[in-house]
Design a protein around this motif. Structure first.
Motif, PDB file in Angstrom:
ATOM      1  N   SER A   1     -86.440  34.585  10.966  1.00 20.54           N
ATOM      2  CA  SER A   1     -85.947  33.206  10.851  1.00 20.54           C
ATOM      3  C   SER A   1     -86.555  32.282  11.908  1.00 20.54           C
ATOM      4  CB  SER A   1     -84.417  33.167  10.918  1.00 20.54           C
ATOM      5  OG  SER A   1     -83.970  33.578  12.174  1.00 20.54           O
TER       6      SER A   1
ATOM      7  N   PHE B   1     -89.155  25.596  -3.074  1.00 25.17           N
ATOM      8  CA  PHE B   1     -87.852  26.175  -2.699  1.00 25.17           C
ATOM      9  C   PHE B   1     -86.715  25.333  -3.295  1.00 25.17           C
ATOM     10  CE2 PHE B   1     -87.792  29.702   0.488  1.00 25.17           C
ATOM     11  CZ  PHE B   1     -89.145  30.003   0.455  1.00 25.17           C
TER      12      PHE B   1
ATOM     13  N   TYR C   1     -82.662  29.392  -1.641  1.00 27.51           N
ATOM     14  CA  TYR C   1     -81.799  29.492  -0.450  1.00 27.51           C
ATOM     15  C   TYR C   1     -80.356  29.398  -0.900  1.00 27.51           C
ATOM     16  CZ  TYR C   1     -82.325  24.641  -1.552  1.00 27.51           C
ATOM     17  OH  TYR C   1     -82.414  23.484  -2.254  1.00 27.51           O
TER      18      TYR C   1
ATOM     19  N   GLY D   1     -79.183  28.409   3.846  1.00 22.98           N
ATOM     20  CA  GLY D   1     -80.308  27.656   4.396  1.00 22.98           C
ATOM     21  C   GLY D   1     -80.766  28.065   5.781  1.00 22.98           C
TER      22      GLY D   1
ATOM     23  N   CYS E   1     -82.119  30.845   6.958  1.00 28.55           N
ATOM     24  CA  CYS E   1     -83.418  31.546   7.031  1.00 28.55           C
ATOM     25  C   CYS E   1     -84.550  30.692   6.471  1.00 28.55           C
ATOM     26  CB  CYS E   1     -83.355  32.884   6.284  1.00 28.55           C
ATOM     27  SG  CYS E   1     -83.317  32.736   4.473  1.00 28.55           S
ATOM     28  N   THR E   2     -84.200  29.550   5.827  1.00 28.76           N
ATOM     29  CA  THR E   2     -85.182  28.814   5.035  1.00 28.76           C
ATOM     30  C   THR E   2     -86.383  28.284   5.827  1.00 28.76           C
ATOM     31  OG1 THR E   2     -83.325  28.192   3.616  1.00 28.76           O
ATOM     32  CG2 THR E   2     -85.413  27.062   3.236  1.00 28.76           C
TER      33      THR E   2
ATOM     34  N   GLN F   1     -88.576  31.163   6.235  1.00 24.67           N
ATOM     35  CA  GLN F   1     -89.132  31.577   4.939  1.00 24.67           C
ATOM     36  C   GLN F   1     -90.281  30.652   4.543  1.00 24.67           C
ATOM     37  OE1 GLN F   1     -88.171  34.168   3.021  1.00 24.67           O
ATOM     38  NE2 GLN F   1     -86.061  34.678   3.625  1.00 24.67           N
TER      39      GLN F   1
ATOM     40  N   CYS G   1     -83.067  37.390   4.039  1.00 25.09           N
ATOM     41  CA  CYS G   1     -82.123  36.371   3.581  1.00 25.09           C
ATOM     42  C   CYS G   1     -80.813  37.081   3.285  1.00 25.09           C
ATOM     43  CB  CYS G   1     -82.642  35.680   2.320  1.00 25.09           C
ATOM     44  SG  CYS G   1     -81.387  34.622   1.541  1.00 25.09           S
TER      45      CYS G   1
ATOM     46  N   ILE H   1     -86.508  32.687  -3.953  1.00 30.14           N
ATOM     47  CA  ILE H   1     -87.640  32.645  -3.006  1.00 30.14           C
ATOM     48  C   ILE H   1     -88.907  33.157  -3.696  1.00 30.14           C
ATOM     49  CG2 ILE H   1     -88.541  33.633  -0.857  1.00 30.14           C
ATOM     50  CD1 ILE H   1     -85.536  33.731   0.105  1.00 30.14           C
TER      51      ILE H   1
END
Lengths: 170, 333
Positions: free
Chosen positions: A48, A91, A97, A100, A102-103, A106, A152, A160
């Protein structure tokens, strides 16, 4: 012991004073106020905190800031400076997601991964190392393998995967 | 994290001298393992000597093969066209390890010097002879699923985590070292050691020894090589067991020469010489491969927790040979 280093973060040259023990992640978040990279595990296991560092996807939690004096860093926020990056738009298009958290990692990881694949970098699931890798070759299993450094915990992996597949054009 | 001093090394000799003169100093490479250890309190150096900016990041083609600078990133080594063609086991092993981000950061030298992922080593609240010599081994009577099945000692039952080290041992690679006493060249298969009564040291290197490069000699063996890794999940995990095989086969299917090296089973990459001896000079069949693995495993002494590794490494070895010689499985059916 405090030392001042210089980082280019999302296009801006910034001086930042750090202790020898300060990680790049803490320098970005706590000293420079850039909270785009997230502190998940802080042990290199979740992805992350991923940014693009000198053009490559890179963790910031297992990096001492002093070692990166002069580096050029792009965070997920920086990718959106001139409108959403195609990966960010994808995304949104595919619900990549839930919470959110980890977005941003990612997104940076996907941008770096697509660049690697376009430059003939193979992966663990690449069948034949002699055949050049291209974006069009990115099967679902290739995308999953290449994105395995980003967890995630909401389990938004299908979205994803679809988002990355859209940008790869596979 | 304990307070520490940071020095950016300007050249390899100065880096070596700085560390050699200070028992409390450590080299810092890519940092993917060491920075984590600083956070966990597994190691508490007084000074870090940052070698990651030294110009040890090139590939050099030589008369015998390819020399890889110690600072070459795992991702660059794995993707290099020459490595993919001439030493596929090296590419495969690297690609089977860590994540894309970590491979962009981790170095060739650092990969070889990473420490065990034994859960007790990584938990400073428990006894561990490797972390704190003389304190005891918690893994011997504790959670043992990841423990060694070969070459363990009462002092330490852990395994070495590097995939690259297993691959290098299979292609007769060598490690170039610059130390306080000058330069030396160590066969990759002899870099790591068994624990014996000294669990603290993973390798034969001394304090201040710096890996500067890895030599990959070209050979028919290396060109026909592969890596099989078995993990608890499909990606981004350490090996339960792994197998590097390099094979030189005569036209009639006789084994001219072979290397079989196992990971996840011992304190060092385990060169299965008895298995190699059983295969060399004979026709290659699936049954011969399994018998050869059994010959090596005759000396295995697994705990009940790690007993699954015995059939697992035998099967993984057979799979590695089938990947190199797809006709194998067909012949035996």
């Amino acid at each position: 012991m405090d030392t001042t280093i210089e980082l280019t973060v999302d296009g801006e040259r910034r001086a930042v004073t750090v202790d020898t023990r300060t990680t790049l992640l803490d320098a970005l978040r706590e000293r420079l106020g850039n909270t785009s990279p997230k502190k998940g595990c802080d042990h290199g296991q979740c992805g992350s905190c991923t940014v693009l560092l000198d053009g490559r996807r890179h963790l910031t939690c297992l990096a001492l800031a002093l070692s990166y004096d002069g580096a050029e860093i792009t965070t997920a926020a920086g990718l959106a400076r001139d409108g959403l990056h195609p990966v960010q738009q994808a995304f949104l298009d595919h619900d990549g997601y839930q919470c959110g958290y980890c977005t941003p990692g990612q997104v940076c990881s996907a941008v770096g991964m697509l660049d690697e694949a376009s430059r003939d970098a193979p992966s663990h699931v690449t069948e034949d190392l002699d055949v050049p890798t291209t974006l069009e070759d990115l099967t679902d299993s290739e995308i999953r393998e290449r994105m395995s450094g980003n967890l995630c915990r909401c389990g938004a992996y299908p979205g994803i995967l679809a988002a990355v597949r859209q940008v790869a054009g596979a | 994290m304990k307070e520490l001093a940071y020095v950016r090394a300007s050249d390899p000799a100065q880096a070596v001298a700085t560390v050699a003169d200070d028992p409390d100093a450590r080299f810092l490479g890519g940092g993917t393992n060491l920075v984590d250890h600083l956070k966990l309190g597994i190691t508490t150096p007084g000074t870090l000597v940052d070698i990651s900016h030294l110009p040890l990041d090139g590939f050099e083609e030589t008369a015998d093969g390819l020399t890889i600078g110690a600072n070459v990133r795992n991702s660059d080594l794995a993707a290099d066209r020459r490595v993919r063609a001439g030493w596929p086991v090296v590419s495969r092993a690297l690609l089977a390890g860590a994540s894309g981000q970590i491979r962009n950061q981790a170095t060739t030298g650092g990969n070889l010097l990473q420490r065990t992922r034994c859960v007790y080593f990584q938990d400073p609240t428990t006894p561990c002879n490797k972390r704190e010599p003389g304190s005891g081994c918690s893994a011997a009577g504790g959670y043992g699923r990841y423990n060694a099945i070969l070459g363990a000692s009462p002092a330490c039952v852990t395994v070495h985590p590097s995939d690259l080290a297993v691959a290098l041992a299979a292609v007769d690679a060598a490690v170039l070292v610059l130390g306080p006493g000058g330069r030396r060249r160590i066969p990759a298969a002899e870099l790591h050691r068994l624990p014996g009564d000294d669990a603290e040291h993973d390798t034969v290197l001394g304090h201040g020894d710096l890996i500067t490069a890895v030599e990959l000699p070209a050979s028919a063996l290396a060109r026909r090589s592969t890596y099989v890794k078995v993990r608890d999940r499909a990606s981004f995990a350490f090996a339960l067991v792994s197998v590097a095989v390099a094979l030189d086969l005569a036209e009639d299917g006789t084994v001219t020469d072979v290397r079989v090296v196992w990971g996840g089973v011992a304190h060092k990459p385990w060169r299965a010489e008895r298995a190699e001896d059983a295969l060399r000079g004979r026709p290659l069949t699936e049954a011969a491969v399994r018998a050869a693995a059994d010959a090596e495993l005759a000396s295995a002494a697994p705990s009940s927790d790690a007993g699954y590794k015995v059939p697992m490494v035998r099967n993984a070895t057979a799979l590695a040979f089938r990947r190199l010689v797809p006709a194998l499985a067909e012949e035996d059916r």
